[in-house]
Design a protein around this motif. Structure first.
Motif, PDB file in Angstrom:
ATOM      1  N   GLY A 174       0.849  -1.178   0.000  1.00 22.46           N
ATOM      2  CA  GLY A 174       0.000   0.000   0.000  1.00 22.46           C
ATOM      3  C   GLY A 174       0.884   1.225   0.000  1.00 22.46           C
ATOM      4  N   GLY A 175       0.295   2.380   0.004  1.00 23.71           N
ATOM      5  CA  GLY A 175       1.083   3.604   0.013  1.00 23.71           C
ATOM      6  C   GLY A 175       0.249   4.790   0.435  1.00 23.71           C
ATOM      7  N   ALA A 176       0.927   5.828   0.855  1.00 23.54           N
ATOM      8  CA  ALA A 176       0.264   7.067   1.246  1.00 23.54           C
ATOM      9  C   ALA A 176       1.196   8.229   0.937  1.00 23.54           C
ATOM     10  CB  ALA A 176      -0.079   7.053   2.728  1.00 23.54           C
ATOM     11  N   VAL A 177       0.618   9.369   0.629  1.00 27.99           N
ATOM     12  CA  VAL A 177       1.388  10.576   0.366  1.00 27.99           C
ATOM     13  C   VAL A 177       0.933  11.644   1.340  1.00 27.99           C
ATOM     14  CG1 VAL A 177       1.922  12.381  -1.310  1.00 27.99           C
ATOM     15  CG2 VAL A 177       1.634  10.019  -2.071  1.00 27.99           C
ATOM     16  N   LEU A 178       1.883  12.274   2.003  1.00 22.04           N
ATOM     17  CA  LEU A 178       1.605  13.384   2.909  1.00 22.04           C
ATOM     18  C   LEU A 178       2.503  14.542   2.494  1.00 22.04           C
ATOM     19  CD1 LEU A 178       0.392  14.590   5.524  1.00 22.04           C
ATOM     20  CD2 LEU A 178       2.354  13.627   6.728  1.00 22.04           C
ATOM     21  N   ASN A 179       1.904  15.653   2.095  1.00 26.31           N
ATOM     22  CA  ASN A 179       2.676  16.832   1.738  1.00 26.31           C
ATOM     23  C   ASN A 179       3.680  16.529   0.632  1.00 26.31           C
ATOM     24  OD1 ASN A 179       3.423  19.519   1.941  1.00 26.31           O
ATOM     25  ND2 ASN A 179       4.986  19.123   3.477  1.00 26.31           N
ATOM     26  N   GLY A 180       3.251  15.806  -0.383  1.00 25.66           N
ATOM     27  CA  GLY A 180       4.199  15.411  -1.407  1.00 25.66           C
ATOM     28  C   GLY A 180       3.751  15.713  -2.810  1.00 25.66           C
ATOM     29  N   ALA A 181       4.720  15.730  -3.706  1.00 26.99           N
ATOM     30  CA  ALA A 181       4.433  15.933  -5.115  1.00 26.99           C
ATOM     31  C   ALA A 181       5.284  15.012  -5.971  1.00 26.99           C
ATOM     32  CB  ALA A 181       4.712  17.391  -5.485  1.00 26.99           C
ATOM     33  N   GLY A 182       5.882  13.999  -5.378  1.00 23.71           N
ATOM     34  CA  GLY A 182       6.758  13.095  -6.116  1.00 23.71           C
ATOM     35  C   GLY A 182       5.992  12.157  -7.018  1.00 23.71           C
ATOM     36  N   GLU A 183       6.691  11.633  -8.013  1.00 22.27           N
ATOM     37  CA  GLU A 183       6.093  10.683  -8.949  1.00 22.27           C
ATOM     38  C   GLU A 183       6.508   9.273  -8.564  1.00 22.27           C
ATOM     39  OE1 GLU A 183       3.885  11.330 -11.286  1.00 22.27           O
ATOM     40  OE2 GLU A 183       3.971  13.435 -10.724  1.00 22.27           O
ATOM     41  N   CYS A 184       5.580   8.336  -8.761  1.00 23.01           N
ATOM     42  CA  CYS A 184       5.866   6.935  -8.467  1.00 23.01           C
ATOM     43  C   CYS A 184       5.028   6.064  -9.393  1.00 23.01           C
ATOM     44  CB  CYS A 184       5.561   6.615  -7.006  1.00 23.01           C
ATOM     45  SG  CYS A 184       5.877   4.904  -6.553  1.00 23.01           S
ATOM     46  N   THR A 185       5.684   5.367 -10.320  1.00 24.55           N
ATOM     47  CA  THR A 185       4.956   4.446 -11.175  1.00 24.55           C
ATOM     48  C   THR A 185       4.610   3.206 -10.355  1.00 24.55           C
ATOM     49  OG1 THR A 185       6.925   3.278 -11.954  1.00 24.55           O
ATOM     50  CG2 THR A 185       6.253   5.243 -13.188  1.00 24.55           C
ATOM     51  N   GLY A 186       3.517   2.578 -10.672  1.00 25.32           N
ATOM     52  CA  GLY A 186       3.093   1.387  -9.946  1.00 25.32           C
ATOM     53  C   GLY A 186       2.386   1.670  -8.630  1.00 25.32           C
ATOM     54  N   PHE A 187       2.367   2.934  -8.214  1.00 26.67           N
ATOM     55  CA  PHE A 187       1.755   3.325  -6.933  1.00 26.67           C
ATOM     56  C   PHE A 187       0.244   3.106  -6.963  1.00 26.67           C
ATOM     57  CE2 PHE A 187       0.050   6.664  -4.094  1.00 26.67           C
ATOM     58  CZ  PHE A 187       0.718   6.340  -2.925  1.00 26.67           C
ATOM     59  N   LEU A 188      -0.400   3.504  -8.052  1.00 31.96           N
ATOM     60  CA  LEU A 188      -1.854   3.329  -8.149  1.00 31.96           C
ATOM     61  C   LEU A 188      -2.234   1.861  -8.207  1.00 31.96           C
ATOM     62  CD1 LEU A 188      -2.829   6.208 -10.605  1.00 31.96           C
ATOM     63  CD2 LEU A 188      -3.232   6.088  -8.150  1.00 31.96           C
ATOM     64  N   ALA A 189      -1.476   1.067  -8.959  1.00 29.32           N
ATOM     65  CA  ALA A 189      -1.768  -0.364  -9.047  1.00 29.32           C
ATOM     66  C   ALA A 189      -1.613  -1.031  -7.682  1.00 29.32           C
ATOM     67  CB  ALA A 189      -0.856  -1.033 -10.066  1.00 29.32           C
ATOM     68  N   ALA A 190      -0.558  -0.694  -6.958  1.00 26.72           N
ATOM     69  CA  ALA A 190      -0.355  -1.258  -5.617  1.00 26.72           C
ATOM     70  C   ALA A 190      -1.491  -0.845  -4.688  1.00 26.72           C
ATOM     71  CB  ALA A 190       0.993  -0.817  -5.051  1.00 26.72           C
ATOM     72  N   GLY A 191      -1.945   0.391  -4.819  1.00 26.28           N
ATOM     73  CA  GLY A 191      -3.059   0.860  -3.997  1.00 26.28           C
ATOM     74  C   GLY A 191      -4.377   0.177  -4.341  1.00 26.28           C
ATOM     75  N   GLU A 192      -4.628  -0.013  -5.625  1.00 26.47           N
ATOM     76  CA  GLU A 192      -5.870  -0.652  -6.073  1.00 26.47           C
ATOM     77  C   GLU A 192      -5.910  -2.136  -5.748  1.00 26.47           C
ATOM     78  OE1 GLU A 192      -8.930   0.066  -7.759  1.00 26.47           O
ATOM     79  OE2 GLU A 192      -8.384   2.012  -6.948  1.00 26.47           O
ATOM     80  N   TRP A 193      -4.805  -2.824  -6.063  1.00 28.25           N
ATOM     81  CA  TRP A 193      -4.767  -4.271  -5.903  1.00 28.25           C
ATOM     82  C   TRP A 193      -4.295  -4.690  -4.517  1.00 28.25           C
ATOM     83  CZ3 TRP A 193      -1.499  -4.593 -10.942  1.00 28.25           C
ATOM     84  CH2 TRP A 193      -2.307  -4.301 -12.042  1.00 28.25           C
ATOM     85  N   GLY A 194      -3.617  -3.755  -3.813  1.00 28.29           N
ATOM     86  CA  GLY A 194      -3.057  -4.102  -2.507  1.00 28.29           C
ATOM     87  C   GLY A 194      -1.867  -5.032  -2.612  1.00 28.29           C
ATOM     88  N   LEU A 195      -1.203  -5.033  -3.774  1.00 24.25           N
ATOM     89  CA  LEU A 195      -0.088  -5.954  -4.009  1.00 24.25           C
ATOM     90  C   LEU A 195       1.077  -5.254  -4.701  1.00 24.25           C
ATOM     91  CD1 LEU A 195      -2.125  -8.959  -5.450  1.00 24.25           C
ATOM     92  CD2 LEU A 195      -1.127  -8.800  -3.150  1.00 24.25           C
ATOM     93  N   ALA A 196       2.278  -5.734  -4.415  1.00 24.88           N
ATOM     94  CA  ALA A 196       3.479  -5.305  -5.143  1.00 24.88           C
ATOM     95  C   ALA A 196       3.991  -6.514  -5.896  1.00 24.88           C
ATOM     96  CB  ALA A 196       4.546  -4.788  -4.184  1.00 24.88           C
TER      97      ALA A 196
END
Length: 162
Positions: free
Chosen positions: A18-40
């Motif tokens: 999973g993942g979370a962003v606090l006060n950020g603007a960085g880019e991360c590929t695969g972040f949405l997929a990990a969040g949606e599927w709950g898997l890396a």
């Protein structure tokens, strides 16, 4: 560049993520997929901002060489995140080039650490947080049921006022 190897064949046996962003603007590929599927399904690749696309390509090539099912059985979306350390490194120099792709090697700490050229710093070396040394930190705990919970934190924001 830093690579966090989550262990095993992640393509065949993905791990919870999973993942979370606090006060950020960085880019991360695969972040949405990990969040949606709950898997890396790949290791986590960390690099400087303007190298993100090149490291994504290198990650695909590296992982396809390790697992023949990638690209034929299914595809992957590598988890590649960027750290803006441009005040420390030459952001205009393309450090990951087609002729100098990452070569995997085993090392202590986070596991597989590809090397690109002679750069000794790892991702996060030039990070700061509210005027203090920032960067990448990790922590892990073993649960009573025997599972390991790991956290990767990248802090790189803000300035001290006053």
């Amino acid at each position: 560049m830093t690579v966090v190897d989550l262990g095993g064949n992640l393509f065949r046996s993905p791990v919870p993520a999973g993942g979370a962003v606090l006060n950020g603007a960085g880019e991360c590929t695969g972040f949405l997929a990990a969040g949606e599927w709950g898997l890396a399904e790949t290791p986590v690749f960390l690099t400087s901002t303007m190298q993100l696309g090149r490291v994504y390509d290198a990650a695909c090539e590296l992982l396809m060489a390790e697992e023949p099912g990638i690209g034929s059985d299914d595809v992957i979306i590598p988890i590649v995140a960027e750290c803006d350390d441009s005040f420390l490194n030459d952001a205009r120099r393309m450090q990951v080039t087609p002729g100098r792709r990452c070569r995997p090697r085993r090392g202590p700490g986070l596991g597989r650490r590809p090397r690109a050229g002679r750069r000794r710093g790892r991702a996060g070396t030039g990070m700061s947080c509210l005027g203090f040394k920032g960067g990448i930190g990790t922590a892990s705990r073993l649960t009573p049921s025997g599972h390991t919970v790991g956290v990767l934190l990248l802090s790189n924001f803000g300035e001290r006022d006053g």
